[in-house]
Scaffold this motif. Structure first.
Motif, PDB file in Angstrom:
ATOM      1  N   GLU A 303       0.918  -1.095   0.034  1.00 52.45           N
ATOM      2  CA  GLU A 303      -0.191   0.039   0.144  1.00 52.45           C
ATOM      3  C   GLU A 303       0.822   1.189   0.034  1.00 52.45           C
ATOM      4  N   VAL A 304       0.424   2.295  -0.790  1.00 52.12           N
ATOM      5  CA  VAL A 304       1.235   3.436  -1.097  1.00 52.12           C
ATOM      6  C   VAL A 304       0.667   4.456  -0.179  1.00 52.12           C
ATOM      7  N   CYS A 305       1.611   5.377   0.488  1.00 53.57           N
ATOM      8  CA  CYS A 305       1.276   6.587   1.406  1.00 53.57           C
ATOM      9  C   CYS A 305       1.464   7.755   0.405  1.00 53.57           C
ATOM     10  N   THR A 306       0.210   8.446   0.093  1.00 52.21           N
ATOM     11  CA  THR A 306       0.453   9.604  -0.884  1.00 52.21           C
ATOM     12  C   THR A 306       0.387  11.021  -0.231  1.00 52.21           C
ATOM     13  N   PHE A 307       1.064  12.002  -0.553  1.00 49.96           N
ATOM     14  CA  PHE A 307       0.840  13.173  -0.345  1.00 49.96           C
ATOM     15  C   PHE A 307       0.875  14.118  -1.535  1.00 49.96           C
ATOM     16  N   SER A 308       0.228  15.222  -1.434  1.00 53.52           N
ATOM     17  CA  SER A 308       0.233  16.446  -2.742  1.00 53.52           C
ATOM     18  C   SER A 308       1.551  16.659  -2.772  1.00 53.52           C
ATOM     19  N   LEU A 309       2.087  17.230  -3.996  1.00 55.00           N
ATOM     20  CA  LEU A 309       3.519  17.649  -4.426  1.00 55.00           C
ATOM     21  C   LEU A 309       3.772  18.896  -3.566  1.00 55.00           C
ATOM     22  N   ALA A 310       2.777  19.458  -3.241  1.00 54.61           N
ATOM     23  CA  ALA A 310       2.816  20.863  -2.304  1.00 54.61           C
ATOM     24  C   ALA A 310       3.434  20.447  -1.005  1.00 54.61           C
ATOM     25  N   HIS A 311       2.946  19.348  -0.524  1.00 54.57           N
ATOM     26  CA  HIS A 311       3.356  18.756   0.870  1.00 54.57           C
ATOM     27  C   HIS A 311       4.598  18.005   1.066  1.00 54.57           C
ATOM     28  N   ALA A 312       5.410  18.197   0.229  1.00 52.21           N
ATOM     29  CA  ALA A 312       6.560  17.357   0.265  1.00 52.21           C
ATOM     30  C   ALA A 312       7.256  17.267   1.509  1.00 52.21           C
ATOM     31  N   ALA A 313       7.178  18.538   2.456  1.00 50.87           N
ATOM     32  CA  ALA A 313       7.867  18.574   3.608  1.00 50.87           C
ATOM     33  C   ALA A 313       7.121  17.781   4.487  1.00 50.87           C
ATOM     34  N   GLU A 314       5.971  17.737   4.538  1.00 52.83           N
ATOM     35  CA  GLU A 314       5.324  16.659   5.521  1.00 52.83           C
ATOM     36  C   GLU A 314       5.661  15.468   5.001  1.00 52.83           C
ATOM     37  N   ALA A 315       5.774  14.940   3.816  1.00 51.62           N
ATOM     38  CA  ALA A 315       6.119  13.584   3.465  1.00 51.62           C
ATOM     39  C   ALA A 315       7.544  13.359   4.055  1.00 51.62           C
ATOM     40  N   HIS A 316       8.517  14.271   3.830  1.00 54.17           N
ATOM     41  CA  HIS A 316       9.960  13.993   4.443  1.00 54.17           C
ATOM     42  C   HIS A 316      10.030  13.892   5.914  1.00 54.17           C
ATOM     43  N   THR A 317       9.107  14.519   6.714  1.00 64.50           N
ATOM     44  CA  THR A 317       8.981  14.446   8.341  1.00 64.50           C
ATOM     45  C   THR A 317       8.358  13.295   8.629  1.00 64.50           C
ATOM     46  N   GLU A 318       7.529  12.932   8.012  1.00 69.45           N
ATOM     47  CA  GLU A 318       6.949  11.433   8.294  1.00 69.45           C
ATOM     48  C   GLU A 318       7.838  10.327   8.205  1.00 69.45           C
ATOM     49  N   ILE A 319       8.606  10.377   6.865  1.00 68.57           N
ATOM     50  CA  ILE A 319       9.725   9.457   6.802  1.00 68.57           C
ATOM     51  C   ILE A 319      10.873   9.278   7.706  1.00 68.57           C
ATOM     52  N   GLU A 320      11.308  10.476   8.252  1.00 63.04           N
ATOM     53  CA  GLU A 320      12.081  10.706   8.918  1.00 63.04           C
ATOM     54  C   GLU A 320      11.880  10.113  10.302  1.00 63.04           C
ATOM     55  N   ALA A 321      10.609  10.416  10.672  1.00 64.60           N
ATOM     56  CA  ALA A 321      10.185   9.889  12.138  1.00 64.60           C
ATOM     57  C   ALA A 321       9.610   8.338  12.035  1.00 64.60           C
TER      58      ALA A 321
END
Length: 332
Positions: A303-321
């Motif tokens: 299953e893939v977790c998706t974020f909108s392109l404009a929310h790339a920073a949020e995606a990075h935060t979630e991955i790092e955590a």
């Protein structure tokens, strides 16, 4: 011809919030390039290394991050006569920096025709991670039937593909993960035979491996964690076993005594995907093998977790955590 789009631009190295969503303007594609209107962009730990400045793009700052994506060709540069590379064709690509954008120019040498059985989001989730899994289990250490294979971060984007592919090749697969939720994924999706928690405070994961399989049972370990994990993994390898270091999510690996490796003729390697997909032929050989195991059902895309392109920073935060499992994709 100019194309107006948006991109996530990194203007300084640092935390996730150094990335800003901005308008961009692109010219027409040059010789050997196509203009791609993107629909889905894969997010990888490689992107985080670049954002932090631990790996730096050749162009320096500012830069547009991201190394894989999927989209539709909107324009073709001069000198391209391949019938597959027509306007409207759906293509993916890997290892071409500049992915965090609605539109981008891509060298023809990095383009990958996509099979109909994969959606755009699935393809963006699996191209870089899947070609990584391919070269790890087929070329760095060709997994054999009966091998005991140890995969750290087994519920991650690469980990879930490596475990499934190794199982398909006939290996006994051991995974380590940091939580019970990830253990469930590693068992059910990753097809691991055994899963051990690195967070277990009562019995260490390496002791559990020994208790279950013996003192030095492991043929190969795929280690995307490093830190203190590598030394423990080396102690589990059989004679002529191999440790493959493919990342450092747990920090830099502790130093090892290379002379001590001689006791069991151990091999430690830290391979890099670009060296295994450097030309179009090797890239397409890799993706062909990847698509074969996916379309046959031997390897399933988690299953893939998706974020909108404009929310790339949020995606990075979630991955790092380490709050994500499987793959993360930005939708444009």
């Amino acid at each position: 011809m100019k194309t107006i789009g948006h991109a996530v631009v990194t203007r300084s190295y640092g935390a996730a919030d150094v990335q800003t969503y901005e308008p961009i303007e692109l010219g027409k594609p040059g010789p050997g390039e196509v203009l791609l209107r993107q629909t889905a962009i894969g997010v990888n730990f490689l992107d985080i290394y670049h954002r932090r400045g631990e790996a730096k793009p050749a162009s320096g700052l500012p830069f547009i991050n991201g190394f894989e994506g999927v989209g539709v060709i909107e324009a073709v540069g001069e000198g391209i006569d391949d019938a597959k590379l027509r306007v409207g064709a759906r293509m993916g690509y890997t290892l071409a920096i500049g992915g965090y954008a609605t539109h981008r120019l891509v060298p023809v040498s990095r383009l990958i025709p996509l099979p109909d059985g994969l959606s755009d989001v699935q393809a963006a989730a699996v191209l870089l991670k899947g070609t990584t899994a391919e070269y790890l289990v087929r070329r760095v250490y060709p997994v054999q039937k009966g091998d005991i294979v140890l995969v750290h971060a087994a519920a991650g984007g690469v980990g879930l593909l490596v475990t499934q592919w190794a199982k398909h090749l006939g290996a006994v697969v051991i995974g380590t993960v940091s939580s019970e939720a990830k253990a469930k994924l590693a068992r059910e999706i990753g097809k691991c035979d055994e899963v051990f928690l690195t967070s277990d405070q009562t019995v260490s994961w390496d002791k559990q491996v020994r208790d279950r399989f013996g003192e030095t049972p492991v043929a190969v370990v795929y280690d995307g964690v490093a830190g203190s994990t590598l030394k423990k993994s080396l102690a589990l390898l059989r004679i002529r076993g191999m440790a493959v270091v493919l990342g450092s999510a747990g920090g830099p690996a502790e130093p090892i005594d290379v002379h001590a490796l001689k006791a069991r003729s151990l091999i430690v390697t830290s391979p890099s995907l670009p060296h295994f997909t450097a030309d179009q032929t090797s890239l397409h050989d890799s993706t062909s093998a990847l698509f074969d195991v996916i379309l046959s059902g031997a390897v399933n895309i988690p299953e893939v977790c998706t974020f909108s392109l404009a929310h790339a920073a949020e995606a990075h935060t979630e991955i790092e955590a380490r709050r994500t499992t499987g793959s993360v994709v930005l939708t444009a």
